[in-house]
Design an enzyme around this catalytic site. Structure first.
Site, mmCIF file in Angstrom:
data_model
loop_
_atom_site.group_PDB
_atom_site.id
_atom_site.type_symbol
_atom_site.label_atom_id
_atom_site.label_comp_id
_atom_site.label_asym_id
_atom_site.label_seq_id
_atom_site.Cartn_x
_atom_site.Cartn_y
_atom_site.Cartn_z
ATOM 1 N N ARG A 1 2.212 6.752 -3.453
ATOM 2 C CA ARG A 1 2.339 6.044 -3.417
ATOM 3 C C ARG A 1 1.962 6.226 -5.032
ATOM 4 O O ARG A 1 0.996 5.948 -5.303
ATOM 5 C CB ARG A 1 1.418 4.225 -3.675
ATOM 6 C CG ARG A 1 1.444 3.334 -4.128
ATOM 7 C CD ARG A 1 0.936 2.610 -3.577
ATOM 8 N NE ARG A 1 0.987 0.787 -4.188
ATOM 9 C CZ ARG A 1 0.472 0.811 -5.090
ATOM 10 N NH1 ARG A 1 -1.390 0.984 -4.604
ATOM 11 N NH2 ARG A 1 0.020 -0.429 -5.808
ATOM 12 N N HIS B 1 3.200 -1.253 -12.032
ATOM 13 C CA HIS B 1 1.739 -1.434 -12.120
ATOM 14 C C HIS B 1 1.192 -1.637 -13.207
ATOM 15 O O HIS B 1 0.535 -0.678 -14.599
ATOM 16 C CB HIS B 1 1.090 0.123 -11.685
ATOM 17 C CG HIS B 1 -0.484 0.177 -11.085
ATOM 18 N ND1 HIS B 1 0.149 0.853 -10.081
ATOM 19 C CD2 HIS B 1 -0.795 -0.480 -12.137
ATOM 20 C CE1 HIS B 1 -1.247 0.501 -9.533
ATOM 21 N NE2 HIS B 1 -2.612 0.272 -10.803
ATOM 22 N N GLU C 1 -1.096 -5.713 -8.112
ATOM 23 C CA GLU C 1 -2.534 -7.293 -7.877
ATOM 24 C C GLU C 1 -2.008 -7.840 -9.498
ATOM 25 O O GLU C 1 -2.381 -8.099 -10.284
ATOM 26 C CB GLU C 1 -4.053 -5.780 -8.961
ATOM 27 C CG GLU C 1 -3.879 -4.850 -7.542
ATOM 28 C CD GLU C 1 -5.698 -4.119 -8.604
ATOM 29 O OE1 GLU C 1 -6.046 -4.062 -9.172
ATOM 30 O OE2 GLU C 1 -6.216 -3.898 -6.994
ATOM 31 N N ASN D 1 -5.135 -4.332 -1.913
ATOM 32 C CA ASN D 1 -5.982 -3.093 -2.708
ATOM 33 C C ASN D 1 -7.388 -3.828 -2.704
ATOM 34 O O ASN D 1 -7.779 -4.851 -2.399
ATOM 35 C CB ASN D 1 -5.424 -2.880 -3.906
ATOM 36 C CG ASN D 1 -4.357 -1.901 -4.323
ATOM 37 O OD1 ASN D 1 -4.017 -1.021 -3.548
ATOM 38 N ND2 ASN D 1 -4.491 -2.440 -5.872
ATOM 39 N N TYR E 1 -11.467 -2.296 -2.603
ATOM 40 C CA TYR E 1 -12.807 -1.690 -2.518
ATOM 41 C C TYR E 1 -13.714 -2.032 -2.774
ATOM 42 O O TYR E 1 -14.873 -1.134 -2.081
ATOM 43 C CB TYR E 1 -13.011 -1.700 -4.921
ATOM 44 C CG TYR E 1 -11.400 -0.853 -5.075
ATOM 45 C CD1 TYR E 1 -10.319 -1.893 -5.149
ATOM 46 C CD2 TYR E 1 -11.150 0.902 -5.222
ATOM 47 C CE1 TYR E 1 -8.896 -0.879 -5.698
ATOM 48 C CE2 TYR E 1 -10.452 1.567 -5.622
ATOM 49 C CZ TYR E 1 -9.021 0.745 -5.780
ATOM 50 O OH TYR E 1 -7.803 1.480 -6.295
ATOM 51 N N GLU F 1 -4.744 0.527 -1.417
ATOM 52 C CA GLU F 1 -5.584 1.502 -2.605
ATOM 53 C C GLU F 1 -7.350 1.199 -2.033
ATOM 54 O O GLU F 1 -7.206 0.128 -0.927
ATOM 55 C CB GLU F 1 -5.706 0.588 -3.959
ATOM 56 C CG GLU F 1 -4.524 1.844 -4.598
ATOM 57 C CD GLU F 1 -4.514 0.520 -5.964
ATOM 58 O OE1 GLU F 1 -5.997 0.532 -7.087
ATOM 59 O OE2 GLU F 1 -3.843 0.559 -6.868
ATOM 60 N N TRP G 1 -7.274 5.476 -3.502
ATOM 61 C CA TRP G 1 -7.595 5.931 -4.743
ATOM 62 C C TRP G 1 -8.341 6.433 -5.374
ATOM 63 O O TRP G 1 -8.903 7.044 -5.232
ATOM 64 C CB TRP G 1 -7.328 4.418 -5.510
ATOM 65 C CG TRP G 1 -6.562 4.914 -7.100
ATOM 66 C CD1 TRP G 1 -8.056 4.898 -7.965
ATOM 67 C CD2 TRP G 1 -6.392 4.617 -7.557
ATOM 68 N NE1 TRP G 1 -7.739 4.859 -8.728
ATOM 69 C CE2 TRP G 1 -6.353 4.706 -9.024
ATOM 70 C CE3 TRP G 1 -4.733 3.509 -7.022
ATOM 71 C CZ2 TRP G 1 -5.352 4.081 -10.233
ATOM 72 C CZ3 TRP G 1 -3.738 3.815 -7.725
ATOM 73 C CH2 TRP G 1 -3.667 4.314 -9.429
ATOM 74 N N GLU H 1 -8.310 5.067 -16.271
ATOM 75 C CA GLU H 1 -9.276 4.461 -15.384
ATOM 76 C C GLU H 1 -8.994 2.984 -16.775
ATOM 77 O O GLU H 1 -10.232 2.509 -17.098
ATOM 78 C CB GLU H 1 -10.975 4.601 -14.738
ATOM 79 C CG GLU H 1 -11.402 3.945 -14.087
ATOM 80 C CD GLU H 1 -10.342 2.735 -12.826
ATOM 81 O OE1 GLU H 1 -9.656 3.284 -12.160
ATOM 82 O OE2 GLU H 1 -11.027 1.221 -12.936
ATOM 83 N N TRP H 2 -8.754 2.499 -17.152
ATOM 84 C CA TRP H 2 -8.061 1.680 -17.684
ATOM 85 C C TRP H 2 -9.374 1.658 -18.846
ATOM 86 O O TRP H 2 -9.003 2.613 -19.992
ATOM 87 C CB TRP H 2 -7.433 0.067 -16.811
ATOM 88 C CG TRP H 2 -6.808 0.519 -16.377
ATOM 89 C CD1 TRP H 2 -6.756 0.787 -14.586
ATOM 90 C CD2 TRP H 2 -4.830 0.383 -15.911
ATOM 91 N NE1 TRP H 2 -5.703 0.750 -14.532
ATOM 92 C CE2 TRP H 2 -4.906 0.453 -14.794
ATOM 93 C CE3 TRP H 2 -4.567 0.873 -16.715
ATOM 94 C CZ2 TRP H 2 -3.403 1.525 -14.568
ATOM 95 C CZ3 TRP H 2 -3.115 0.173 -17.439
ATOM 96 C CH2 TRP H 2 -2.757 1.048 -15.651
HETATM 97 C C1 GBH Z 1 -6.929 -1.196 -8.823
HETATM 98 O O1 GBH Z 1 -7.875 -2.392 -9.877
HETATM 99 C C2 GBH Z 1 -6.032 -0.959 -9.723
HETATM 100 O O2 GBH Z 1 -4.482 -0.907 -8.680
HETATM 101 C C3 GBH Z 1 -6.142 1.022 -10.427
HETATM 102 O O3 GBH Z 1 -4.818 0.938 -10.757
HETATM 103 C C4 GBH Z 1 -7.199 0.729 -10.493
HETATM 104 O O4 GBH Z 1 -7.949 2.359 -10.830
HETATM 105 C C5 GBH Z 1 -8.150 1.145 -9.371
HETATM 106 O O5 GBH Z 1 -8.642 -0.263 -8.867
HETATM 107 C C6 GBH Z 1 -9.595 1.610 -9.644
HETATM 108 O O6 GBH Z 1 -10.737 0.056 -10.779
HETATM 109 O O7 GBH Z 1 -13.088 -7.900 -14.278
HETATM 110 O O8 GBH Z 1 -15.557 -8.230 -12.726
HETATM 111 O O9 GBH Z 1 -12.924 -8.255 -11.934
HETATM 112 C C7 GBH Z 1 -9.236 -2.694 -8.948
HETATM 113 C C8 GBH Z 1 -9.137 -4.590 -9.068
HETATM 114 C C9 GBH Z 1 -9.989 -4.837 -11.610
HETATM 115 C C10 GBH Z 1 -11.705 -4.301 -9.934
HETATM 116 C C11 GBH Z 1 -10.293 -4.317 -12.612
HETATM 117 C C12 GBH Z 1 -12.720 -4.423 -11.154
HETATM 118 C C13 GBH Z 1 -12.695 -5.042 -13.388
HETATM 119 C C14 GBH Z 1 -14.256 -5.489 -12.825
HETATM 120 N N1 GBH Z 1 -10.040 -3.790 -10.538
HETATM 121 N N2 GBH Z 1 -12.198 -4.679 -12.769
HETATM 122 S S1 GBH Z 1 -13.864 -7.551 -13.091
#
Ligand code: GBH
Length: 461
Positions: free
Chosen positions: A76, A122, A169, A298, A300, A364, A414, A421-422
């Site tokens: 993906r 994305h 997302e 997605n 985690y 993910e 992932w 990582e953003w």
């Molecule tokens: C995914 O986002 C993304 O699709 C991917 O690009 C990214 O690399 C991967 O996860 C790993 O992070 O503001 O408190 O929510 C997952 C969702 C978005 C969860 C950002 C954590 C930051 C903390 N993520 N978030 S908060």
């Protein structure tokens, strides 16, 4: 006998264009809002950006070799809109070099027995559209431009790509991009993000309509959306906290999933937000309803939910990992928002199947080992905490599929490589392969071998 997943189960890795490609101005690409954002001082933890990332626009052959050796049967990845249409809009030029690049890439994946699963969006909106009319804030313009971009991808790649994901997302795009400002374009406030979320749903739906009306019959693929959600467990048995956990799911997930799969916003969200939650026109909702062939998920982690707090975006729910007895719910990672808790994954899969009745693709799932970025590569490759995570989550997946009867069709870890990582930059590593960002040398970690063996053992032949 070992329990098995069906022989057509898809497994592989997920990535996103801005997190891996680099080459920001190669072959006619124009900037996206993430170029602008990551080059703005103070936005990214380590002051980095995606200018090089894993250099995958150039090293794509290496990536495919690594995927092939991993045993993955699918991959993906996302397409960069500002490569395909550098200025973004429906009247702007299509970039033949980028079409050629992704075409060859997709063909090479398929020659190697790896099924391409394509995410159209994305998070890397062409900067030109943001500048021209406000990007996702402008419904009249963005819906047409997004559909035009999507249609371009269907037209050029749809003979080879049979699985499409519109957005990755929408919660992150709208809330982190237009409310907290943690992500591009970095806007803050209480109003815009509801509008952006609404426009994302409509753009998604009209792209799906275009696919179904113009391409699906001849190309024979499927199309849907990926939503993100952490399972919510009530902090304790009190009725307020039980209600809080349900409300958290409505605010995080239901406000996207319910319009798509049921045809309306959740009542609890509408009641709290009132007029600031834009209404759908009759035509819009008829297009939004039923606009996903599957449930792309997605996920985690799992959180404890508690009544209270003043965050309207969260539905006035507070989240914590600390249980009433003071211990942690799961095992800690490198980031404060993620702890290992496999039973929550199994509960979430069951909830989604019961609630939305669509086959599920886990698009993910993954784990960043605490402190991994400060370890030497010899230590990093021994990523036991990540192996432990995947052991738990794959077991939960198997049980949901086999014992609970949830139709899970795919699983994408992932990620194949450590990458950008953003807002965390390169400090947080999610890869099953270590990347030395100074040399671009790739070294598989123990988790790479773990997943290879696990899926070889658990997919029926
Ligand atoms: C995914 O986002 C993304 O699709 C991917 O690009 C990214 O690399 C991967 O996860 C790993 O992070 O503001 O408190 O929510 C997952 C969702 C978005 C969860 C950002 C954590 C930051 C903390 N993520 N978030 S908060």
């Amino acid at each position: 006998m070992t329990a098995k997943l069906p022989s057509d189960f898809l497994w592989g890795y997920a990535t996103a264009s801005y997190q891996i490609e680099g080459s920001p101005d190669v072959q006619g690409r124009s900037p996206s809002i993430w170029d602008t954002f990551s080059h703005t001082p103070g936005k990214i933890k380590d002051n980095s950006n995606g200018d090089v990332a894993t250099d995958s626009y150039r090293r794509w052959g290496e990536d495919i070799a690594l995927l092939k050796l991993s045993g993955a049967n699918s991959y993906r990845f996302s397409i960069s809109w500002s490569r395909i249409i550098p200025q973004g809009g429906r009247g702007d030029l299509i970039n033949a070099d980028a079409i050629e690049h992704y075409g060859v890439f997709i063909q090479t994946l398929r020659k190697n027995g790896i099924k391409p699963i394509v995410t159209l969006y994305h998070w890397d909106l062409p900067q030109a559209l943001h500048d021209r009319y406000g990007g996702w804030l402008n419904k009249e313009e963005i819906v047409q431009d997004y559909v035009n971009y999507a249609r371009t991808c269907f037209r050029y790649f749809g003979d080879q790509v049979k699985d499409w994901i519109t957005h990755n997302e929408p919660w992150c795009i709208s809330v982190l991009g237009y409310a907290t400002g943690a992500f591009a374009p970095g806007h803050k406030g209480d109003t815009e993000h509801w509008i952006v979320a609404h426009n994302l749903l409509i753009a998604h739906a009209y792209a799906v309509k275009a696919y179904r009306d113009e391409f699906q019959a001849s190309q024979g693929g499927q199309i849907g959306i990926t939503l993100d959600c952490s399972w919510q467990i009530p902090y304790d048995d009190s009725p307020e906290n039980v209600a809080a956990a349900q409300r958290a799911i409505a605010f995080k997930l239901g406000r996207f999933a319910d319009p798509i799969y049921k045809g309306h916003y959740p009542k609890v969200v509408k009641d709290m937000i009132g007029d600031r939650l834009p209404d759908f026109t009759e035509e819009e909702i008829s297009v939004v309803k039923g606009s996903s062939d599957f449930f792309g998920l997605n996920t985690y982690t799992t959180q404890l939910a508690m009544e209270g707090g003043d965050s309207e975006i969260q539905g006035n729910v507070k989240n914590t990992f600390t249980k009433p007895d003071g211990t942690q719910l799961g095992k800690e990672s490198h980031v404060s928002w993620l702890q290992t808790y496999p039973p929550g994954f199994r509960s979430l899969l069951n909830y989604l199947w019961e609630t939305y009745k669509k086959p599920i693709y886990v698009t993910e799932n993954g784990f960043p080992v605490k402190g991994e970025n400060s370890l030497p590569v010899e230590k990093v490759v021994n990523d036991t905490a990540r192996v432990d995570y995947y052991e738990g989550y794959t077991d939960a997946l198997l049980r949901a599929a086999n014992e609970d009867g949830v139709p899970v069709k795919g699983y994408f870890a992932w990620s194949i490589l450590d990458n950008f990582e953003w807002a965390d930059g390169y400090d947080t590593r999610f890869g099953v392969t270590y990347v030395d960002f100074a040399t671009q040398r790739r070294t598989p970690k123990a988790s790479y071998d773990f997943l290879k063996k696990w899926f070889a053992d658990h997919i029926a032949t």
